[in-house]
Write a protein that holds these residues in place. Sequence first.
Motif, short mmCIF file in Angstrom:
data_model
loop_
_atom_site.label_atom_id
_atom_site.label_comp_id
_atom_site.label_asym_id
_atom_site.label_seq_id
_atom_site.Cartn_x
_atom_site.Cartn_y
_atom_site.Cartn_z
N THR A 220 38.89 42.40 25.44
CA THR A 220 39.01 42.18 26.88
C THR A 220 40.06 41.11 27.14
O THR A 220 40.10 40.09 26.46
CB THR A 220 37.67 41.72 27.50
OG1 THR A 220 36.68 42.71 27.25
CG2 THR A 220 37.81 41.52 29.00
N ARG A 222 42.06 38.93 30.45
CA ARG A 222 42.17 38.60 31.88
C ARG A 222 43.61 38.18 32.15
O ARG A 222 44.13 37.24 31.56
CB ARG A 222 41.21 37.47 32.25
CG ARG A 222 41.32 37.05 33.72
CD ARG A 222 40.16 36.16 34.13
NE ARG A 222 40.06 35.00 33.27
CZ ARG A 222 38.90 34.41 32.91
NH1 ARG A 222 37.74 34.89 33.35
NH2 ARG A 222 38.89 33.35 32.13
N LYS A 239 43.43 40.68 36.99
CA LYS A 239 43.16 41.98 36.37
C LYS A 239 42.41 41.75 35.06
O LYS A 239 42.92 41.05 34.17
CB LYS A 239 44.49 42.70 36.12
CG LYS A 239 44.37 44.10 35.52
CD LYS A 239 45.74 44.63 35.11
CE LYS A 239 46.66 44.86 36.28
NZ LYS A 239 46.31 46.09 37.02
N ARG A 251 38.35 50.11 31.03
CA ARG A 251 37.72 49.69 32.28
C ARG A 251 38.65 48.66 32.92
O ARG A 251 39.03 47.67 32.30
CB ARG A 251 36.35 49.07 32.03
CG ARG A 251 35.73 48.50 33.32
CD ARG A 251 34.37 47.91 33.12
NE ARG A 251 33.95 47.17 34.30
CZ ARG A 251 32.76 47.29 34.88
NH1 ARG A 251 31.87 48.14 34.38
NH2 ARG A 251 32.47 46.58 35.95
N ASP A 253 38.99 46.05 36.03
CA ASP A 253 38.41 45.28 37.14
C ASP A 253 39.54 44.51 37.80
O ASP A 253 40.06 43.54 37.22
CB ASP A 253 37.33 44.32 36.63
CG ASP A 253 36.08 45.05 36.16
OD1 ASP A 253 35.79 46.12 36.70
OD2 ASP A 253 35.42 44.54 35.24
N ASN A 254 39.95 44.95 38.98
CA ASN A 254 41.06 44.33 39.70
C ASN A 254 40.55 43.60 40.92
O ASN A 254 39.78 44.16 41.71
CB ASN A 254 42.08 45.38 40.13
CG ASN A 254 42.92 45.91 38.97
OD1 ASN A 254 43.94 46.56 39.18
ND2 ASN A 254 42.50 45.66 37.74
N ILE A 255 40.97 42.34 41.07
CA ILE A 255 40.51 41.50 42.18
C ILE A 255 41.74 41.02 42.95
O ILE A 255 42.55 40.24 42.43
CB ILE A 255 39.70 40.30 41.67
CG1 ILE A 255 38.54 40.77 40.80
CG2 ILE A 255 39.18 39.47 42.85
CD1 ILE A 255 37.89 39.67 39.98
N VAL A 332 35.71 43.14 43.65
CA VAL A 332 36.10 43.72 42.37
C VAL A 332 36.27 45.23 42.54
O VAL A 332 35.32 45.93 42.88
CB VAL A 332 35.06 43.43 41.28
CG1 VAL A 332 35.50 44.06 39.95
CG2 VAL A 332 34.86 41.93 41.10
N THR A 334 36.69 48.41 40.59
CA THR A 334 36.50 48.89 39.22
C THR A 334 36.90 50.35 39.13
O THR A 334 36.40 51.19 39.88
CB THR A 334 35.04 48.74 38.78
OG1 THR A 334 34.68 47.35 38.80
CG2 THR A 334 34.85 49.26 37.36
N TYR A 335 37.80 50.64 38.21
CA TYR A 335 38.18 52.03 37.94
C TYR A 335 38.45 52.16 36.45
O TYR A 335 38.38 51.17 35.69
CB TYR A 335 39.39 52.44 38.78
CG TYR A 335 40.68 51.71 38.49
CD1 TYR A 335 41.64 52.23 37.62
CD2 TYR A 335 40.96 50.48 39.10
CE1 TYR A 335 42.82 51.56 37.36
CE2 TYR A 335 42.15 49.81 38.84
CZ TYR A 335 43.07 50.35 37.97
OH TYR A 335 44.24 49.68 37.72
N TYR A 336 38.74 53.37 36.01
CA TYR A 336 38.96 53.65 34.59
C TYR A 336 40.26 54.42 34.44
O TYR A 336 40.53 55.35 35.19
CB TYR A 336 37.78 54.44 34.01
CG TYR A 336 36.46 53.72 34.17
CD1 TYR A 336 35.96 52.93 33.14
CD2 TYR A 336 35.76 53.79 35.36
CE1 TYR A 336 34.77 52.23 33.30
CE2 TYR A 336 34.57 53.09 35.54
CZ TYR A 336 34.08 52.32 34.50
OH TYR A 336 32.92 51.61 34.67
#
Length: 372
Positions: A220, A222, A239, A251, A253-255, A332, A334-336
Motif C-alpha cells: 500500500t 499513500r 491517493k 483498490r 481510495d482517492n480523497i 473517500v 473508492t474504486y478498483y
Amino acid sequence: MKNLIIWSLGLLFGSCTSALEIEITNPSAIARNHETVEIDWNDIARLKGVTPENVIVADSKGEQVPSQVIYRGEQTPQALIFQVDAEPSGTVHFSIVKGEREAYPSQVFGRKVPERYDDYAWENNRVAYRLYGPALETSPEKLITPGIDVWVKCSEKLVIDEWYAKGDYHHNYGDGMDCYKVGVTLGSGASVPFVGGKFHFMDHNYTTAETLDNGPIRTTVRLTYGPFAVDSCKVSLTKIISLDANRRFNRMDNIYEGDFAEMPVAAGFVRHDVKELTCGEGWIGMVEPASDSADPVRDGDIFLGVILPGAELLPDTLGHAVAIKDVTPGEVLTYYAGSGWSQGGVEDMEAWTRDIAETAAAATEPLQVSVR
C-alpha cells in the motif's frame, strides 16, 4: 464495590482466549478465489500474549496459512489479513492462534524509485504498475501526468528491482515488459475532476509518496498531489493504492479536498486502438493491442478495467473510458482499476470479464466474516 471489581476482572480475563475461530461465508453466486480477509487487530488482541511476531492463521486442517499484519503507516498493528477461497454460497473456517510464523515469501512489493526520476512502482505476482514523480518534470522527458503505467508480466516473480537495474524494460526477456503508452492521460486507472465536460489534470506529478505496508500479501502506498486549479477552485488529492497478492485489480481510495460543495470525478483508462469494450453495472472492461510497441502482434493484447459501483459510465469520452461519480471534500472515493495481458494469464475478453465480475462482487458483496 467489591462485587463490581470481581465482575470486572472476570470480564477482563474472560475476554482472553487461546484461539479465535473464524467463519467466512460467501454471500454471492460467484466463486471467490484468493480473496483477502481482514480481521481488526482489536479482535486479534483477545488472544492473550499475541504479538505481530507470533500470530498465525490455520485452516480447517490445521495447516498454517500465509498472513500479514497491517499497519497502514501507524506504529501499532491495525489488522491481520490472509487470503481464502470460497465457493458460491459456501462457508470456510480458520483459526487464529499463537505460534511460530513460517517464512512467507512475499508476493507483493512497492517502492519509490529515485534512480528513475522518482517513479513509484508496485507489483504482485501477476501485474505491475508505476506512477510518475516530481523529478520527471525537469527531466529530458518533462512529463507531468496523473496516468498509471502498466508493466505486463508472464512470471510470478517480482521484477521491479531487476527491470530498473537492467534499464531495458521495454524489451521482453521472457518475464514481461513495459509496452503501454501513458502520456498526459489517465493511463490505466487514475482519476481526475471532470467539470464542465473536461478533465482537469494536475499541475505537477505526485508531491509525496509513503509506503504504508509492503508484503507478503499486500502493498500500500499513500501519495499526495499539491493544489491544482479546477475552474476557479483549488483542489488537492490524496491517493491510497493497495494491491493484494494474486489479484489484478488495485483498490484506489482517492480523497479530494478543496473549496467545493460537490465535484464530479472521472476514474478510468485511456483508449488506444480498442478491439473490444464492454460495460456492466458499475464497471467497464476493454482490450487493445500493446500500445507502446513496434510490434503489437508479437507483444500481445492488454486488458483494462475500472469498477466504480453506482457511477455513471462514459465508455467513449475525450479519448477515455471512465466512470463518473460526485464527491464532497474529504470524502473517500473508492474504486478498483486493473489490467491483464494475453501472454500473462488472461486468454480473452470472456476471461477478463469474469475477473472483473469477481472483483466487483468482492466490492459489492463482501465475504461475511464472523470472529468467535
